[in-house]
Design a protein around this motif. Structure first.
Motif, PDB file in Angstrom:
ATOM      1  N   PRO A 195       0.819  -1.219   0.000  1.00 61.11           N
ATOM      2  CA  PRO A 195       0.000   0.000   0.000  1.00 61.11           C
ATOM      3  C   PRO A 195       0.859   1.278   0.000  1.00 61.11           C
ATOM      4  O   PRO A 195       1.915   1.317   0.628  1.00 61.11           O
ATOM      5  N   LYS A 196       0.406   2.289  -0.713  1.00 60.91           N
ATOM      6  CA  LYS A 196       1.130   3.558  -0.791  1.00 60.91           C
ATOM      7  C   LYS A 196       0.521   4.599   0.132  1.00 60.91           C
ATOM      8  O   LYS A 196       1.015   5.715   0.254  1.00 60.91           O
ATOM      9  N   GLN A 197      -0.599   4.237   0.771  1.00 65.22           N
ATOM     10  CA  GLN A 197      -1.256   5.132   1.740  1.00 65.22           C
ATOM     11  C   GLN A 197      -1.688   4.333   2.959  1.00 65.22           C
ATOM     12  O   GLN A 197      -2.011   3.147   2.846  1.00 65.22           O
ATOM     13  N   TRP A 198      -1.679   4.986   4.114  1.00 63.55           N
ATOM     14  CA  TRP A 198      -2.289   4.401   5.308  1.00 63.55           C
ATOM     15  C   TRP A 198      -3.747   4.837   5.356  1.00 63.55           C
ATOM     16  O   TRP A 198      -4.106   5.922   4.872  1.00 63.55           O
ATOM     17  N   TYR A 199      -4.565   4.014   6.006  1.00 66.82           N
ATOM     18  CA  TYR A 199      -5.993   4.327   6.107  1.00 66.82           C
ATOM     19  C   TYR A 199      -6.330   4.759   7.534  1.00 66.82           C
ATOM     20  O   TYR A 199      -5.976   4.087   8.500  1.00 66.82           O
ATOM     21  N   ASN A 200      -7.004   5.897   7.635  1.00 69.46           N
ATOM     22  CA  ASN A 200      -7.365   6.497   8.918  1.00 69.46           C
ATOM     23  C   ASN A 200      -8.818   6.175   9.240  1.00 69.46           C
ATOM     24  O   ASN A 200      -9.735   6.889   8.815  1.00 69.46           O
ATOM     25  N   LEU A 201      -9.027   5.128   9.995  1.00 67.69           N
ATOM     26  CA  LEU A 201     -10.371   4.615  10.268  1.00 67.69           C
ATOM     27  C   LEU A 201     -11.296   5.671  10.873  1.00 67.69           C
ATOM     28  O   LEU A 201     -12.503   5.693  10.600  1.00 67.69           O
ATOM     29  N   ARG A 202     -10.725   6.574  11.687  1.00 63.99           N
ATOM     30  CA  ARG A 202     -11.551   7.596  12.342  1.00 63.99           C
ATOM     31  C   ARG A 202     -12.386   8.402  11.355  1.00 63.99           C
ATOM     32  O   ARG A 202     -13.476   8.883  11.674  1.00 63.99           O
ATOM     33  N   ALA A 203     -11.857   8.569  10.128  1.00 65.33           N
ATOM     34  CA  ALA A 203     -12.569   9.370   9.128  1.00 65.33           C
ATOM     35  C   ALA A 203     -13.953   8.791   8.835  1.00 65.33           C
ATOM     36  O   ALA A 203     -14.870   9.522   8.462  1.00 65.33           O
ATOM     37  N   ASP A 204     -14.098   7.473   8.983  1.00 65.89           N
ATOM     38  CA  ASP A 204     -15.379   6.830   8.700  1.00 65.89           C
ATOM     39  C   ASP A 204     -16.214   6.578   9.946  1.00 65.89           C
ATOM     40  O   ASP A 204     -17.289   5.995   9.869  1.00 65.89           O
ATOM     41  N   MET A 205     -15.718   6.983  11.112  1.00 61.57           N
ATOM     42  CA  MET A 205     -16.466   6.739  12.349  1.00 61.57           C
ATOM     43  C   MET A 205     -17.461   7.872  12.606  1.00 61.57           C
ATOM     44  O   MET A 205     -17.080   9.045  12.543  1.00 61.57           O
ATOM     45  N   GLN A 206     -18.697   7.482  12.908  1.00 65.62           N
ATOM     46  CA  GLN A 206     -19.683   8.511  13.251  1.00 65.62           C
ATOM     47  C   GLN A 206     -19.415   9.035  14.655  1.00 65.62           C
ATOM     48  O   GLN A 206     -19.357  10.232  14.889  1.00 65.62           O
ATOM     49  N   ASN A 207     -19.265   8.110  15.597  1.00 65.59           N
ATOM     50  CA  ASN A 207     -18.858   8.504  16.950  1.00 65.59           C
ATOM     51  C   ASN A 207     -17.337   8.512  17.015  1.00 65.59           C
ATOM     52  O   ASN A 207     -16.711   7.466  17.130  1.00 65.59           O
ATOM     53  N   LYS A 208     -16.758   9.693  16.899  1.00 60.50           N
ATOM     54  CA  LYS A 208     -15.290   9.794  16.915  1.00 60.50           C
ATOM     55  C   LYS A 208     -14.787   9.472  18.318  1.00 60.50           C
ATOM     56  O   LYS A 208     -15.494   9.717  19.312  1.00 60.50           O
ATOM     57  N   PRO A 209     -13.562   8.958  18.414  1.00 61.85           N
ATOM     58  CA  PRO A 209     -12.984   8.798  19.751  1.00 61.85           C
ATOM     59  C   PRO A 209     -12.858  10.170  20.417  1.00 61.85           C
ATOM     60  O   PRO A 209     -12.605  11.180  19.748  1.00 61.85           O
ATOM     61  N   ALA A 210     -13.047  10.202  21.735  1.00 60.55           N
ATOM     62  CA  ALA A 210     -12.981  11.468  22.474  1.00 60.55           C
ATOM     63  C   ALA A 210     -11.552  12.028  22.432  1.00 60.55           C
ATOM     64  O   ALA A 210     -10.600  11.271  22.309  1.00 60.55           O
ATOM     65  N   PRO A 211     -11.417  13.335  22.524  1.00 60.39           N
ATOM     66  CA  PRO A 211     -10.078  13.929  22.441  1.00 60.39           C
ATOM     67  C   PRO A 211      -9.224  13.590  23.670  1.00 60.39           C
ATOM     68  O   PRO A 211      -9.742  13.328  24.751  1.00 60.39           O
ATOM     69  N   LEU A 212      -7.900  13.611  23.475  1.00 60.43           N
ATOM     70  CA  LEU A 212      -6.960  13.464  24.589  1.00 60.43           C
ATOM     71  C   LEU A 212      -7.081  14.700  25.481  1.00 60.43           C
ATOM     72  O   LEU A 212      -7.308  15.804  24.986  1.00 60.43           O
ATOM     73  N   LEU A 213      -6.921  14.520  26.780  1.00 56.41           N
ATOM     74  CA  LEU A 213      -6.988  15.657  27.702  1.00 56.41           C
ATOM     75  C   LEU A 213      -5.616  15.968  28.299  1.00 56.41           C
ATOM     76  O   LEU A 213      -4.826  15.059  28.577  1.00 56.41           O
TER      77      LEU A 213
END
Lengths: 458, 458
Positions: B18-36
């Motif tokens: 593969p020439k690109q990595w895939y960022n699963l978060r882009a397809d998530m409706q409920n995004k993971p919560a931000p780091l604090l």
């Protein structure tokens, strides 16, 4: 073909795994001399060999005219688990060296045994199973052969009893555990469990052992138990036959890209990996179809080709095995405890010995500190952490590549990377702690190897 | 396609990496919560993250909308040294189980680090080099990540300082030597070399350490030296991004033969290998294009998904790192000295935690004796000796295949064989000596993991 199109790793397809082994002896004009019976000093009969070895393996051992042997489908099925092995272009090593040479290596370490030994182990286990045996015995030095045989025996549900050279047994405790995972039993050699082991311990108390000792013990164990035979990981011509798969795959991969090597290099202990790697290329040379340089690389501490004699000698220290005409340091030679356990053998494959004697192959001896220097450079540039044994070939390949740097020649160098060094970290530790020393036997030590032996060359 | 045409190992071509990595978060409706930010309990700013992490990695960490990231050519060059990795059909394991299920495994252990960790190590080393740094610090559990980072740093000529969980440091002395071959320095954690290490040692004298402790030490070391940043082998979303190469290759290989998996299984410590393996498949599921079952397998001794809480918690024991919303046993939880060192982490990737929370993935906990039983069966049938971590996935794959045997269903099971167990022979030894026991934390031990922590879930 444009160089850019050569991938880093050349893989063959599964259906390109060779379906036959190549028997180099068939193309040799000067055949290797026959094995001799230690009791009569006459050529070994097939009948007598069968008391020690499996039937079909005896046939393969004695046949010096049939050029190809079919690989049984059961063995080919097993080969699929880890073959074809990759032929890799050492782009990163070349860059680090700044050499115009093109370096390729055939990597045989991509299986759990960590080396090429599995190629013959599975064949020998198969023939033992086919003959209806209960189990096999063997010796192991660095542990790769013992591990390989354990894996092969687990696959065919055979009992596996391994005599492991004591110095390696102590330096590599985890090797023993790998063999146990595959169901084998492991005994440090020399041991008290055999008559020959007790005799060697009496004569050399505290010895770290040698492959020669361990062979004697394993043979005694096999012949004193019902339903067992002895199997050997190197030296014998049957082993070199099975290892021809390395050379056949290498040649197929090079042919795919129209690459013709100038120099082919391998480390040499008993000679099976080197013999297997060069077999099809040497065949072309013998038949006058092509020319190559072949270099056998051995440890300076155990220099059978470069400082040994081309005579008949026992294959084992205990003198229970047949005699072979080979380059040997004398079967009483006990090599220093160098870390390349798999190269600590007093003799050399009779086939390779004959080829070397006939001027068809070169040989050189290298010291272990320079070997580990090469190993570490290779690890850091090519990623893979190599076995000390394999690193003898890396040393010579680097030296040849550096010569090309001086002369500007763009030679193509192929070497055998027979295995990984994951179980040799004690040796790397000593190297990185500056505690590794080189062992060079003096002439007196060498002459002691022949003490009390019958010396004759025909 | 006829089953006979599926080879034992499916390799892709070099130009299919593969020439690109895939960022699963882009397809998530409920995004993971931000780091604090641990000081303000407000979302971490990029600026502050840059004091600990490399610049481009911070960008990757925070970006939850860009679906694909180009893989720089320097990283792709390195990938060629050991990728594409094979997807193997476990014909021999299937036969031994007598199951109608079809089992495939993606093998990431074919490089000297012995695991998938190298996929992210080389990326992180590249971005550190690009930023002009002198070196990086990190923690390592079982040692695979430390080895991987050492190899990557050797390739880019970066200084590499590794804090190794003490229990693994002692059980795996040779791992340290492999890292030294690649030029890294290794310190057992907790150590006296950092303030946080000294504090942990005071509170828990004689502790075997944990990944959480080692992370705290490595972060402190990075932020107190000029030209250094901290890099992490798991948990973080940037790591899962790099590991998506596992899933992308797996999917490409399956697609080649028109194979659609029913169940995809991976072991889960910090979650990066599992996240990488399932990413493109989960993407299809999120977009409604296909459906799969996903199973995360964790050790019963460290059951963050199956017995943890979905709350904000520190990523490290020393509470110097950001807080993440994840399934966690509490950052004060110190797991028992189980042999799967790589899975001894109190938390779980925030991405996987969110997916699990949303019912998109299953989880199960397994005990180590049953894991080693599965490991040994796998070794004897498929040849490769697996890492204890990876063997958690083997256990679950075997269990699912045995269910198929009962029901007669011909399900297709894919699991991640993340690495080899060559440096885990001490654990195998204990298993084969009958000395291995299972560790099940009781509820009181579990509750202690949260002692003194701020507990909140949004």
């Amino acid at each position: 073909m444009n160089e850019q199109t050569i991938p880093y790793k050349i893989y063959l397809e599964e259906d390109e795994i060779p379906k036959q082994w190549y028997n180099l002896r068939a193309d040799m004009q000067n055949k290797p001399a026959p094995l001799l019976d230690p009791e009569t000093m006459q050529p070994m009969s097939a009948e007598k060999l069968r008391t020690v070895f499996c039937e079909e393996l005896v046939q393969q051992e004695l046949d010096d005219t049939t050029p190809y042997f079919d690989i049984p489908v059961e063995i080919r099925d097993f080969y699929k688990m880890y073959r074809p092995s990759p032929l890799t272009r050492a782009y990163y090593l070349e860059k680090a060296l700044g050499t115009p040479a093109k370096i390729y290596y055939k990597f045989e370490g991509g299986n759990t045994s960590g080396s090429h030994k599995l190629n013959s182990a599975i064949a020998q286990a198969y023939y033992a199973k086919k003959q209806g045996l209960r189990g096999v015995t063997t010796e192991t030095g660095a542990g790769q052969w013992g591990t390989a045989l354990s894996m092969a025996c687990a696959y065919f549900d055979l009992d596996c009893r391994v005599y492991m050279v004591k110095v390696s047994y102590e330096q590599k405790p985890f090797r023993r555990e790998v063999m146990r995972v595959y169901g084998a039993s492991v005994t440090p050699s020399p041991s008290e469990t055999t008559a020959v082991g007790r005799k060697i311990l009496e004569k050399h108390p505290g010895t770290g052992g040698s492959l020669g000792c361990a062979i004697s013990e394993a043979v005694e164990a096999a012949t004193s138990m019902e339903g067992y035979r002895y199997v050997l990981g190197s030296v014998l011509t049957q082993v070199m036959l099975h290892q021809s798969i390395i050379g056949l795959e290498t040649k197929a991969a090079l042919d795919k890209y129209g690459i013709k090597p100038d120099i082919i290099i391998g480390c040499a202990g008993g000679g099976s990996n080197l013999g297997g790697l060069i077999a099809p290329f040497m065949g072309e040379k013998l038949r006058g179809e092509a020319d190559y340089r072949f270099i056998a690389v051995e440890p300076a501490s155990c220099p059978s080709l470069t400082r040994g004699r081309f005579v008949y000698d026992y294959c084992d220290t205990g003198a229970v095995c047949p005699l072979a005409k080979m380059y040997t340091l004398g079967s009483n030679f006990i090599p220093a405890g160098t870390h390349a356990g798999g190269l600590r053998y007093h003799g050399m494959s009779p086939v390779l010995s004959q080829l070397y004697h006939d001027g068809l192959m070169e040989a050189r001896a290298v010291e272990q500190t320079s070997v580990f220097e090469a190993a570490q450079l290779f690890a850091r540039t090519e990623g893979t952490l190599p076995a000390p044994e394999s690193s003898h070939a890396i040393r010579a390949a680097i030296d040849e590549a550096l010569k090309c740097k001086e002369t500007g020649e763009e030679k193509t160098i192929v070497f055998g990377l027979t295995g990984t060094g994951y179980f040799d970290m004690f040796a790397y530790q000593r190297y990185n702690d500056g505690e590794m020393v080189d062992y060079l036997p003096n002439d007196e030590e060498l002459s002691r190897g022949f003490e009390g032996l019958p010396i004759f060359d025909s």
